[in-house]
Scaffold this motif. Structure first.
Motif, PDB file in Angstrom:
ATOM      1  N   GLY A   1      41.133  48.963  56.930  1.00 44.23           N
ATOM      2  CA  GLY A   1      41.375  47.780  56.134  1.00 44.23           C
ATOM      3  C   GLY A   1      42.218  48.073  54.921  1.00 44.23           C
ATOM      4  O   GLY A   1      42.537  49.214  54.606  1.00 44.23           O
ATOM      5  N   ARG A   2      42.595  47.006  54.278  1.00 46.42           N
ATOM      6  CA  ARG A   2      43.448  47.098  53.099  1.00 46.42           C
ATOM      7  C   ARG A   2      42.640  47.595  51.905  1.00 46.42           C
ATOM      8  O   ARG A   2      41.494  47.243  51.717  1.00 46.42           O
ATOM      9  N   VAL A   3      43.264  48.415  51.089  1.00 46.03           N
ATOM     10  CA  VAL A   3      42.639  48.930  49.877  1.00 46.03           C
ATOM     11  C   VAL A   3      42.736  47.863  48.793  1.00 46.03           C
ATOM     12  O   VAL A   3      43.830  47.456  48.411  1.00 46.03           O
ATOM     13  N   THR A   4      41.588  47.382  48.322  1.00 45.23           N
ATOM     14  CA  THR A   4      41.562  46.357  47.288  1.00 45.23           C
ATOM     15  C   THR A   4      41.024  46.978  46.009  1.00 45.23           C
ATOM     16  O   THR A   4      39.814  47.043  45.787  1.00 45.23           O
ATOM     17  N   ILE A   5      41.935  47.477  45.192  1.00 41.09           N
ATOM     18  CA  ILE A   5      41.556  48.219  43.998  1.00 41.09           C
ATOM     19  C   ILE A   5      40.813  47.336  43.004  1.00 41.09           C
ATOM     20  O   ILE A   5      39.830  47.758  42.401  1.00 41.09           O
ATOM     21  N   ALA A   6      41.255  46.098  42.863  1.00 43.31           N
ATOM     22  CA  ALA A   6      40.647  45.211  41.868  1.00 43.31           C
ATOM     23  C   ALA A   6      39.170  44.951  42.161  1.00 43.31           C
ATOM     24  O   ALA A   6      38.420  44.585  41.266  1.00 43.31           O
ATOM     25  N   ALA A   7      38.734  45.159  43.402  1.00 38.45           N
ATOM     26  CA  ALA A   7      37.341  44.904  43.770  1.00 38.45           C
ATOM     27  C   ALA A   7      36.414  46.053  43.385  1.00 38.45           C
ATOM     28  O   ALA A   7      35.211  45.938  43.510  1.00 38.45           O
ATOM     29  N   LEU A   8      36.977  47.157  42.911  1.00 43.64           N
ATOM     30  CA  LEU A   8      36.153  48.306  42.552  1.00 43.64           C
ATOM     31  C   LEU A   8      35.499  48.089  41.190  1.00 43.64           C
ATOM     32  O   LEU A   8      36.129  47.568  40.269  1.00 43.64           O
ATOM     33  N   PRO A   9      34.244  48.526  41.050  1.00 43.88           N
ATOM     34  CA  PRO A   9      33.545  48.330  39.781  1.00 43.88           C
ATOM     35  C   PRO A   9      34.156  49.158  38.665  1.00 43.88           C
ATOM     36  O   PRO A   9      34.415  50.345  38.839  1.00 43.88           O
ATOM     37  N   HIS A  10      34.443  48.525  37.535  1.00 43.96           N
ATOM     38  CA  HIS A  10      34.896  49.192  36.303  1.00 43.96           C
ATOM     39  C   HIS A  10      36.257  49.867  36.412  1.00 43.96           C
ATOM     40  O   HIS A  10      36.596  50.688  35.569  1.00 43.96           O
ATOM     41  N   GLN A  11      37.056  49.563  37.439  1.00 41.74           N
ATOM     42  CA  GLN A  11      38.345  50.223  37.638  1.00 41.74           C
ATOM     43  C   GLN A  11      39.263  49.961  36.443  1.00 41.74           C
ATOM     44  O   GLN A  11      39.563  48.821  36.129  1.00 41.74           O
ATOM     45  N   PRO A  12      39.729  51.021  35.750  1.00 42.75           N
ATOM     46  CA  PRO A  12      40.702  50.821  34.667  1.00 42.75           C
ATOM     47  C   PRO A  12      42.029  50.321  35.244  1.00 42.75           C
ATOM     48  O   PRO A  12      42.590  50.956  36.134  1.00 42.75           O
ATOM     49  N   MET A  13      42.500  49.188  34.757  1.00 48.32           N
ATOM     50  CA  MET A  13      43.714  48.581  35.293  1.00 48.32           C
ATOM     51  C   MET A  13      44.643  48.174  34.151  1.00 48.32           C
ATOM     52  O   MET A  13      44.202  47.859  33.050  1.00 48.32           O
ATOM     53  N   ALA A  14      45.940  48.186  34.445  1.00 49.41           N
ATOM     54  CA  ALA A  14      46.961  47.586  33.586  1.00 49.41           C
ATOM     55  C   ALA A  14      47.730  46.645  34.493  1.00 49.41           C
ATOM     56  O   ALA A  14      48.529  47.088  35.313  1.00 49.41           O
ATOM     57  N   GLY A  15      47.417  45.366  34.391  1.00 51.16           N
ATOM     58  CA  GLY A  15      47.976  44.409  35.342  1.00 51.16           C
ATOM     59  C   GLY A  15      47.377  44.671  36.711  1.00 51.16           C
ATOM     60  O   GLY A  15      46.167  44.701  36.869  1.00 51.16           O
TER      61      GLY A  15
END
Length: 122
Positions: A1-15
């Motif tokens: 399946g597709r990797v959905t980074i935004a669904a990970l708990p507490h993932q540090p993101m910039a945009g």
């Protein structure tokens, strides 16, 4: 399946992009994505293992300031790799210790290279 980074708990993101403070964090991230893509575990399994590791760390007093996120990521990755039989906790510990020894003898700013002597605790 597709990797959905935004669904990970507490993932540090910039945009839409993950954020890394140290090179090893990006390597740990890429390793988890690569092992998922090779079919070692599903992304749902990965997210659950990471969430469990974060919950455990918080229960043990982690301040959850974001600076330990990839330590949780690495612990979750080690637990999944061992659970799937791709390696053992003992083997992972052996390599972790070797990397620590290699890092200790490497001058700051130089690439760390494992050598056979790094696996010998003597």
């Amino acid at each position: 399946g597709r990797v959905t980074i935004a669904a990970l708990p507490h993932q540090p993101m910039a945009g839409d992009e993950p954020v890394f403070r140290e090179p090893w964090e990006a390597h740990a991230f890429a390793l988890a994505v690569s092992l998922h893509q090779k079919g070692l575990f599903s992304w749902t399994e990965w997210a659950a293992a990471l969430a469990a590791q974060i919950t455990l760390a918080q229960a043990q007093g982690d301040a959850d300031l974001g600076d330990t996120y990839y330590r949780h990521w690495l612990a979750a990755l080690e637990s999944l790799v061992a659970a799937k039989g791709a390696s053992s906790a003992q083997e992972l510990g052996h390599y972790r210790d070797a990397w620590d020894r290699a890092a200790d003898r490497t001058p700051h700013g130089q690439p760390i290279e494992l050598q056979p002597r790094d696996f010998d605790p003597a």
